[in-house]
Write a protein that holds these residues in place. Structure first.
Motif, PDB file in Angstrom:
ATOM      1  N   GLN A 109      23.355   1.855  37.023  1.00 16.01           N
ATOM      2  CA  GLN A 109      24.054   1.452  38.435  1.00 16.01           C
ATOM      3  C   GLN A 109      25.083   0.393  38.025  1.00 16.01           C
ATOM      4  O   GLN A 109      24.628  -0.688  37.329  1.00 16.01           O
ATOM      5  CB  GLN A 109      22.769   0.656  39.552  1.00 16.01           C
ATOM      6  N   LEU A 110      26.305   0.685  38.557  1.00 16.73           N
ATOM      7  CA  LEU A 110      27.394  -0.173  38.082  1.00 16.73           C
ATOM      8  C   LEU A 110      27.654  -1.078  38.860  1.00 16.73           C
ATOM      9  O   LEU A 110      28.076  -0.916  40.313  1.00 16.73           O
ATOM     10  CB  LEU A 110      28.611   0.888  37.831  1.00 16.73           C
ATOM     11  N   VAL A 111      27.987  -2.497  38.779  1.00 12.98           N
ATOM     12  CA  VAL A 111      28.474  -3.322  39.461  1.00 12.98           C
ATOM     13  C   VAL A 111      29.966  -3.724  39.127  1.00 12.98           C
ATOM     14  O   VAL A 111      30.837  -3.947  39.984  1.00 12.98           O
ATOM     15  CB  VAL A 111      27.757  -4.559  39.621  1.00 12.98           C
ATOM     16  N   TYR A 112      30.017  -3.903  37.653  1.00 13.77           N
ATOM     17  CA  TYR A 112      31.299  -4.007  37.086  1.00 13.77           C
ATOM     18  C   TYR A 112      31.474  -3.581  35.754  1.00 13.77           C
ATOM     19  O   TYR A 112      30.241  -3.613  34.883  1.00 13.77           O
ATOM     20  CB  TYR A 112      31.604  -5.725  37.124  1.00 13.77           C
ATOM     21  N   GLY A 113      32.405  -2.894  35.240  1.00 19.03           N
ATOM     22  CA  GLY A 113      32.563  -2.383  33.950  1.00 19.03           C
ATOM     23  C   GLY A 113      33.995  -2.515  33.481  1.00 19.03           C
ATOM     24  O   GLY A 113      34.974  -2.000  34.151  1.00 19.03           O
ATOM     25  N   LEU A 114      34.067  -2.925  32.169  1.00 23.94           N
ATOM     26  CA  LEU A 114      35.194  -2.658  31.491  1.00 23.94           C
ATOM     27  C   LEU A 114      35.430  -1.607  30.842  1.00 23.94           C
ATOM     28  O   LEU A 114      34.767  -1.394  29.841  1.00 23.94           O
ATOM     29  CB  LEU A 114      35.593  -4.136  30.766  1.00 23.94           C
ATOM     30  N   LEU A 115      36.462  -0.986  30.858  1.00 22.60           N
ATOM     31  CA  LEU A 115      36.929   0.474  30.361  1.00 22.60           C
ATOM     32  C   LEU A 115      37.217   0.412  28.559  1.00 22.60           C
ATOM     33  O   LEU A 115      38.133  -0.740  28.779  1.00 22.60           O
ATOM     34  CB  LEU A 115      37.503   1.461  31.062  1.00 22.60           C
TER      35      LEU A 115
END
Length: 512
Positions: A109-115
């Motif tokens: 479950q993603l809240v924030y992600g830096l690609l």
């Protein structure tokens, strides 16, 4: 004249009656004393500052340290669920849609992600003439500067690759789970409103890979590297059967740079190569529950200190040659009722462990003998006999004994067996490898604090063993069994002093 003749006759008769003896050479007996050994063995000599140490109270203890760690966590990958069909592009209206980024396998479950190293693929196709512009805007996907990520039509209908390095999804520090990426398509053309003027397709070259991830990672596993720590200790043979360790602990410090609470799984494995004995200690608490590690917070690692005492003495009882932390891993227990956590690709967990075993033990009785099982000292005592002494022993020794003087300051008594031979590599179970054996008892230093003298008589055959240039002594000990615990300390007052001398009665006769 007659008188002279009678006198001469008388002298001859007397002389004929006498026997003239040969000269007698002097002879006598003397005592030959040949020193065999004079050694003082301190308990402190066990201390090598590598595996054996002394605590502030002079108690000797075994210590071994080791470290294990997980590899860097790496990127977190999610496979987006793009539309399988091309998206129609309508003239004059804003078209909205979305695609899912819910992980169907791992349920991340993603809240924030830096690609990082994520390549976004898109294509405009079957475009009609008269289209002035097409702008596709992705609401939750952001450029590095924070603006929405957009793709525009430039007349090219080939697949286009866009590197999403440093782009991000969501808002750092939020608690809102992002399940979908929403997009809008706005088209300007000279065609009538709602006319299909082309189509738009999306794809990924690989997964969405996040170098920083905030959200939930249920059952994400970080494997620890197996580590082996050698214990470079020369244990006497049989020590593991003669003593029962009473105190042993493993202090494990887990330093976690992972922003999630994790569940620690693992075991210590120990082996004694000489005996083949092995032990496995699963790392669980007294209730057989796994330990949880503290998460990193605010850029500071979480520190978890765990002290294992249950069954650690069993692990070390075999006197292992090495101890291995193996089959170890961490599970991120991140469920919907738990706080949001975070990880970076360089995050890892480091485990530092210290094994301590004070020489505090009981001496185990062997089959109602009153003594422990035998303990064989690995190294023999090598004695060089001079040529002069060998000649005296060979030619003139009448009888001899071996005088042993012992001062024992240790709190236990011992029965000693001394195996004597003219060849090295004595095997006490093979009579062909030694010439004879002598045994004697030494009283504990508590009951007999002074010198203890023992005389061991030798037969002529045993005396003749010392007619060899080298003689080898192999010690075997049986300690008195103890119901109470025994502690070995390493002060200058804790030692065994052994003196030994061969005393032979020699018959000497001067040669002519």
């Amino acid at each position: 004249m007659r008188r002279v003749t009678i006198l001469l006759f008388t002298i001859l008769v007397l002389l004929s009656a006498c026997k003239i003896k040969s000269p007698i050479m002097p002879e006598w007996d003397l005592t030959l004393r040949v020193p065999l050994m004079n050694e003082r063995y301190y308990a402190s000599e066990l201390v090598d500052s590598t595996d054996i140490f002394v605590d502030p109270n002079d108690v000797v203890y075994m210590r071994n340290v080791g470290q294990s760690e997980t590899p860097e966590l790496g990127t977190i990958a999610i496979q987006p669920n793009f539309p399988t069909q091309a998206i129609p592009i309508l003239s004059g209206v804003e078209f909205s849609g979305s695609f899912s980024i819910v992980d169907p396998v791992n349920n991340y479950q993603l809240v924030y992600g830096l690609l990082e190293n994520s390549v976004f693929q898109s294509r405009f196709s079957q475009m009609l003439s008269g289209v002035s512009s097409v702008l596709v805007t992705f609401v939750e996907l952001r450029n590095p500067d924070g603006s929405p990520f957009q793709i525009s039509y430039s007349g090219n209908e080939e697949w286009q690759n866009t590197n999403l390095n440093f782009h991000y999804i969501g808002t750092s520090g939020s608690s809102a789970i992002i399940e979908d990426i929403h997009y809008t398509i706005l088209t300007i053309s000279n065609h009538a409103t709602n006319t299909v003027v082309g189509q738009f397709e999306l794809a990924m070259d690989g997964d969405l890979a996040f170098s920083k991830f905030e959200g939930r990672l249920p059952n994400f596993r970080l494997d620890m590297e197996d580590t082996t720590s050698s214990l470079d200790i020369e244990y006497p043979y049989g020590l593991q059967e003669a003593i029962q360790l009473l105190e042993a602990t493993i202090n494990l410090t887990l330093t976690s740079y992972v922003g999630f609470e994790t569940e620690f799984h693992g075991e210590f494995y120990a082996i004694n190569y000489a005996t083949g004995d092995t032990r496995i200690l699963e790392l669980v608490d007294a209730n057989f529950q796994y330990y949880m590690t503290a998460p990193a917070i605010g850029g500071q690692p979480g520190i978890t200190n765990i002290i294992f005492s249950n069954r650690v003495n069993e692990l070390l009882q075999i006197m292992p040659d090495y101890v291995e932390l193996r089959n170890s891993y961490f599970l991120i227990k991140s469920t919907t009722n738990m706080d949001i956590g975070s990880v970076r690709k360089a995050d890892r967990i480091i485990g530092d462990y210290v094994i301590n075993a004070p020489f505090h033990f009981t001496l185990v009785e062997d089959q109602n003998t009153g003594y422990t099982k035998r303990i064989i000292i690995k190294e023999t005592v090598d004695l060089e006999i001079s040529g002069e002494n060998r000649n005296r022993i060979r030619d003139n020794a009448l009888l001899a004994d071996m005088a042993v003087s012992v001062i024992n300051t240790l709190p236990v008594g011992v029965k000693a067996e001394l195996y004597v031979g003219s060849e090295p590599n004595i095997d006490i179970d093979d009579p062909d490898t030694f010439s004879f054996v002598k045994s004697f008892n030494v009283i504990s230093g508590t009951l007999a604090p002074g010198n203890q003298s023992i005389d061991l008589s030798l037969t002529k055959a045993q005396i003749d063993v010392f007619d060899n240039p080298m003689v080898y002594l192999q010690w075997v000990f049986y300690f008195e069994a103890s119901a109470e615990s025994v502690t070995i300390t390493a002060s200058q007052a804790d030692y065994i002093h052994v003196q030994s001398m061969l005393t032979a009665r020699i018959h000497v006769q001067e040669s002519k």
